[in-house]
Write an enzyme that holds these catalytic residues in place. Structure first.
Site, mmCIF file in Angstrom:
data_model
loop_
_atom_site.group_PDB
_atom_site.id
_atom_site.type_symbol
_atom_site.label_atom_id
_atom_site.label_comp_id
_atom_site.label_asym_id
_atom_site.label_seq_id
_atom_site.Cartn_x
_atom_site.Cartn_y
_atom_site.Cartn_z
ATOM 1 N N LYS A 1 0.867 -1.193 0.000
ATOM 2 C CA LYS A 1 0.000 0.000 0.000
ATOM 3 C C LYS A 1 0.899 1.236 0.000
ATOM 4 O O LYS A 1 1.468 1.603 1.009
ATOM 5 C CB LYS A 1 -0.856 -0.030 1.269
ATOM 6 C CG LYS A 1 -2.218 0.627 1.140
ATOM 7 C CD LYS A 1 -2.211 2.120 0.919
ATOM 8 C CE LYS A 1 -1.939 2.927 2.151
ATOM 9 N NZ LYS A 1 -1.735 4.364 1.843
ATOM 10 N N GLU B 1 9.150 1.038 11.133
ATOM 11 C CA GLU B 1 10.239 2.023 11.009
ATOM 12 C C GLU B 1 9.568 3.385 11.071
ATOM 13 O O GLU B 1 8.843 3.760 10.157
ATOM 14 C CB GLU B 1 10.986 1.785 9.688
ATOM 15 C CG GLU B 1 12.376 2.396 9.692
ATOM 16 C CD GLU B 1 12.379 3.811 9.162
ATOM 17 O OE1 GLU B 1 12.224 4.746 9.988
ATOM 18 O OE2 GLU B 1 12.524 3.973 7.946
ATOM 19 N N CYS C 1 13.323 10.347 7.592
ATOM 20 C CA CYS C 1 13.103 9.985 9.005
ATOM 21 C C CYS C 1 14.407 10.045 9.796
ATOM 22 O O CYS C 1 14.395 10.279 11.000
ATOM 23 C CB CYS C 1 12.432 8.635 9.132
ATOM 24 S SG CYS C 1 13.087 7.432 8.013
ATOM 25 N N GLU D 1 9.407 15.712 15.692
ATOM 26 C CA GLU D 1 9.846 15.590 14.302
ATOM 27 C C GLU D 1 9.147 16.657 13.451
ATOM 28 O O GLU D 1 7.929 16.825 13.537
ATOM 29 C CB GLU D 1 9.495 14.199 13.783
ATOM 30 C CG GLU D 1 10.074 13.911 12.429
ATOM 31 C CD GLU D 1 9.861 12.464 11.998
ATOM 32 O OE1 GLU D 1 8.754 11.937 12.195
ATOM 33 O OE2 GLU D 1 10.809 11.879 11.441
HETATM 34 P P1 ADP Z 1 2.853 10.971 7.317
HETATM 35 O O1 ADP Z 1 2.303 11.505 8.598
HETATM 36 O O2 ADP Z 1 4.286 11.280 7.128
HETATM 37 O O3 ADP Z 1 1.999 11.236 6.112
HETATM 38 P P2 ADP Z 1 1.751 8.432 7.840
HETATM 39 O O4 ADP Z 1 2.289 7.602 8.929
HETATM 40 O O5 ADP Z 1 0.451 9.129 8.043
HETATM 41 O O6 ADP Z 1 2.897 9.422 7.462
HETATM 42 O O7 ADP Z 1 1.614 7.594 6.507
HETATM 43 C C1 ADP Z 1 2.481 6.556 6.111
HETATM 44 C C2 ADP Z 1 1.671 5.484 5.422
HETATM 45 O O8 ADP Z 1 0.742 4.940 6.344
HETATM 46 C C3 ADP Z 1 0.828 5.966 4.239
HETATM 47 O O9 ADP Z 1 0.839 4.951 3.248
HETATM 48 C C4 ADP Z 1 -0.553 6.124 4.843
HETATM 49 O O10 ADP Z 1 -1.606 6.032 3.910
HETATM 50 C C5 ADP Z 1 -0.575 4.952 5.806
HETATM 51 N N1 ADP Z 1 -1.536 5.076 6.918
HETATM 52 C C6 ADP Z 1 -2.014 6.201 7.484
HETATM 53 N N2 ADP Z 1 -2.851 5.894 8.495
HETATM 54 C C7 ADP Z 1 -2.897 4.544 8.586
HETATM 55 C C8 ADP Z 1 -3.557 3.598 9.445
HETATM 56 N N3 ADP Z 1 -4.341 3.993 10.421
HETATM 57 N N4 ADP Z 1 -3.326 2.283 9.251
HETATM 58 C C9 ADP Z 1 -2.508 1.867 8.282
HETATM 59 N N5 ADP Z 1 -1.864 2.687 7.432
HETATM 60 C C10 ADP Z 1 -2.035 4.012 7.575
#
Ligand code: ADP
Length: 495
Positions: A200, A274, A308, A405
Site C-alpha cells: 500500500k 520504522e 526519518c 519531528e
Molecule cells: P505521514 O504523517 O508522514 O503522512 P503516515 O504515517 O500518516 O505518514 O503515513 C504513512 C503510510 O501509512 C501511508 O501509506 C498512509 O496512507 C498509511 N496510513 C495512514 N494511516 C494509517 C492507518 N491507520 N493504518 C494503516 N496505514 C495508515
C-alpha cells in the site's frame, strides 16, 4: 473525489520523457490484484498532485476493505498453491535480478515520475531513489540462494534440523518521502524469502509503485505474488486489520505506527515498524569543519528534510559555535530551491499542503518559544508547496523544535561543552533512529557510537545508505531492521 481527467501535459510540464507522460495518460490508475489491473470495487478514485505546481497528475483507484480482501485472497493463493511456492531459489533470484535490470532500463522515467509526484530534485531521485531501488533488488536477489537452515547438535540417534521458511502473506505500508526506494526495501527481501505481498503506497505518491508494478508484470512474476492497493490511511488500516495477513511491515509516522501496533495486538501478525526520528548531528571542535558543514546541510536539507533519519538537531561544541553558524548561514544561501526537474536544483517542493502546514506550525512554535530563526532568502515559486531552508539558534532542549519531528528543511541548533553532555542531550528525545558524529578522534567516535541510543550512527558523513546495512530504530523510532542480512529476518520463520 475528482471526476475530471487531469491535463497531463500541463501537470507534467518540463518532463522530457514521453514514456513518463504516456504512463500518466493511462488514468485513472488501477489496482494490481492477482496479476490483473482492476478498478476499485467502489469505483472511487483520488487525485495525486504535482506538489511543485499543485496540478493533478493522475486519478488513482481508491481501494477499500473489499479490494484488500481480494488482494489478500490472491496473495494467499499465490503463496499456498501458485508456482511461487513451488519455485527453487535460483529461479526466484532471476526474477529479482530481472526487476533490478528493468528498473535501471526505466530509470529516467521512474526518476521523472518520482519527481513529479513527490517534489524532490530529479537528479537526486535518479542517483539515490532509483539507483538504490535497483541495487536493493539485486542485493536481495543474491540472498535467495543463501537462506540456509541448520542442523542442531543433539542426540546422535536423531536428525534434528531447522528450516528457514517464508512467513506467508505480507502487508507492506510505505510513506511518501522515498516512494520507490521504500517499496524496494519492503518488496525485495520479502520476495527473496519466498513470501507474497500486498503493498500500500502513500496516497500522495502512488505513481512509482504503480510503475514498479508494471515492471513486475513485465518480469513475469507469477500472478498474485505482488499486489498493489492504492488508497489513503483507511486502506492501510483495512490491510492491517485483515485476519489472513501474516505480517505487517510499516514505515511512517510514530503516531500511525502506534495505531498499527494496537490493531495488530493479539493477532498472528508479525510486525516491523520504522517510524519517526529527531536525529542528533554532533560536531566536536576538532572536526573537519568544511566537511562537517556539508554533512549538516546534506543531513537536514536533502530531500527537503523529508527523511526519518534527517539530522534535525545540530549539537555544536561551544568553542566553535560562531564559525559553524556563520558558515551555515553562507552555505544555505547557496542552496538552489525551485523547479525539481531542473538539474541544478538542490531543494525541491514540500510534498503536500498538509506537510507544509505542519512545518509552518512547528516553525511558529520555535519562534513563540524564543528561538532565533534564520531563513535562506531564496525566491520561492508562487505556485506549489515550498519552504525555504531554515535554521534556529538559541534552541533549548525543552522546545518543541528540539523534541518533535518536523519532517521539513528546518534545523535546530543546540550547543554542548563535553562529550558526556552531548550524549545526554542527544539521547533526550523519544526517538532513536540515527545520529551523526563529527570528530577526527577515532576513539571518540567509538565511545559515542556505544553511548548514543540510535540504530544507525554515521561518523564524519551523513545520510549514507547501502542495501547491505541494517537500518532501523531504538525507542519510538520502531523495531525491526531493513537492509542487509537482518532485513531478511522479519520475512523468515524458523521451523
Ligand atoms: P505521514 O504523517 O508522514 O503522512 P503516515 O504515517 O500518516 O505518514 O503515513 C504513512 C503510510 O501509512 C501511508 O501509506 C498512509 O496512507 C498509511 N496510513 C495512514 N494511516 C494509517 C492507518 N491507520 N493504518 C494503516 N496505514 C495508515
Amino acid at each position: 473525489m475528482a471526476a475530471t481527467t487531469p491535463s497531463v501535459e500541463r501537470a507534467g510540464n518540463g518532463v522530457r520523457s514521453s514514456a513518463a507522460l504516456n504512463f500518466l495518460k493511462a488514468s485513472p490508475k488501477k489496482l494490481l490484484i492477482g496479476g490483473k489491473w482492476v478498478p476499485a470495487k467502489s469505483g472511487k478514485t483520488f487525485e495525486t498532485l504535482n506538489p511543485a505546481t499543485e496540478e493533478v497528475l493522475a486519478l488513482i483507484a481508491e481501494g477499500d476493505k473489499a479490494d484488500v480482501d481480494e488482494a489478500v485472497k490472491a496473495a494467499r493463493k499465490a503463496f499456498e498453491e501458485g508456482p511461487w511456492s513451488k519455485m527453487g531459489p535460483h529461479e526466484r533470484a532471476r526474477y529479482l535480478f530481472k526487476i533490478a535490470d528493468l528498473i535501471e532500463q526505466n530509470a529516467d522515467e521512474l526518476a521523472e515520475l518520482e519527481t513529479l509526484d513527490n517534489g524532490k530534485a530529479k537528479t537526486q531521485a535518479r542517483a539515490i531513489d532509483i539507483a538504490g531501488s535497483a541495487e536493493t533488488f539485486r542485493y536481495y536477489g543474491g540472498w535467495c540462494t543463501k537462506i540456509y537452515g541448520e542442523t542442531n547438535p543433539s542426540d546422535p540417534s536423531m536428525f534434528n534440523y531447522t528450516l528457514r521458511e517464508p512467513v506467508g502473506v505480507c502487508g507492506q505500508i510505505i510513506p511518501w518521502n522515498f516512494p520507490l526506494l521504500m517499496a524496494a526495501w519492503k518488496i525485495a527481501p520479502a520476495l527473496a524469502a519466498g513470501n507474497t505481498i500486498i503493498l500500500k503506497p502513500a496516497e500522495t505518491t502512488p505513481l512509482t509503485s504503480l510503475m514498479l508494478a508494471q515492471i513486475i508484470q513485465e518480469a513475469e512474476l507469477p500472478p498474485g505474488v505482488v499486489n498493489i492497493i492504492t488508497g489513503a490511511g483507511a486502506t492501510g488500516a483495512a490491510l492491517v486489520a485483515h485476519g489472513d495477513v501474516d505480517k505487517i511491515a510499516f514505515t511512517g509516522s510514530t503516531e500511525v505506527g502506534k495505531r498499527i501496533q494496537r490493531s495488530a495486538a493479539g493477532t498472528k501478525k508479525k510486525l516491523t515498524l520504522e517510524l519517526g526520528g529527531k536525529a542528533p548531528n554532533i560536531v566536536f571542535e576538532d572536526a573537519p569543519i568544511d566537511q562537517a558543514i556539508e554533512g549538516i546541510i546534506n543531513g537536514i536539507y536533502f530531500n527537503q528534510g523529508h527523511v526519518c533519519c534527517a539530522g534535525s538537531r545540530l549539537f555544536v561544541q561551544e568553542s566553535i559555535v560562531e564559525p559553524v553558524i556563520r558558515k551555515l548561514r553562507d552555505r544555505i544561501g547557496t542552496l538552489r530551491v525551485g523547479n525539481p526537474l531542473d538539474k541544478n536544483t538542490d531543494v525541491g517542493a514540500i510534498n503536500s499542503q498538509a506537510q507544509l502546514d505542519k512545518i509552518r506550525e512547528m516553525v511558529e512554535s520555535g519562534v513563540d518559544e524564543g528561538a532565533e530563526m534564520f531563513q535562506s532568502a531564496c525566491a520561492l515559486p508562487t505556485r506549489g508547496f515550498w519552504f525555504a531552508p531554515t535554521f534556529f539558534t538559541g534552541v533549548s532542549q525543552s522546545n518543541r523544535i528540539a523534541q518533535e519531528e518536523i519532517f521539513g528543511p528546518v534545523l535546530s541548533i543546540l550547543t554542548f561543552r563535553t562529550a558526556e553532555e552531548a550524549i545526554e542531550k542527544a539521547n533526550n528525545t523519544p526517538y532513536g533512529l540515527s545520529a551523526g558524529v563529527w570528530t577526527e578522534k577515532g576513539s571518540r567516535i567509538l565511545k559515542m557510537a556505544q553511548k548514543l541510543r540510535a540504530g544507525v550512527i554515521w561518523a564524519n558523513t551523513y545520510n549514507k545508505f547501502d542495501p547491505t546495512s541494517p537500518f532501523g530504530g531504538f525507542k519510538e523510532s520502531g523495531f525491526g531492521r531493513e537492509g542487509g542480512l537482518h532485513g531478511l529476518a522479519p520475512y523468515v520463520v524458523l521451523s
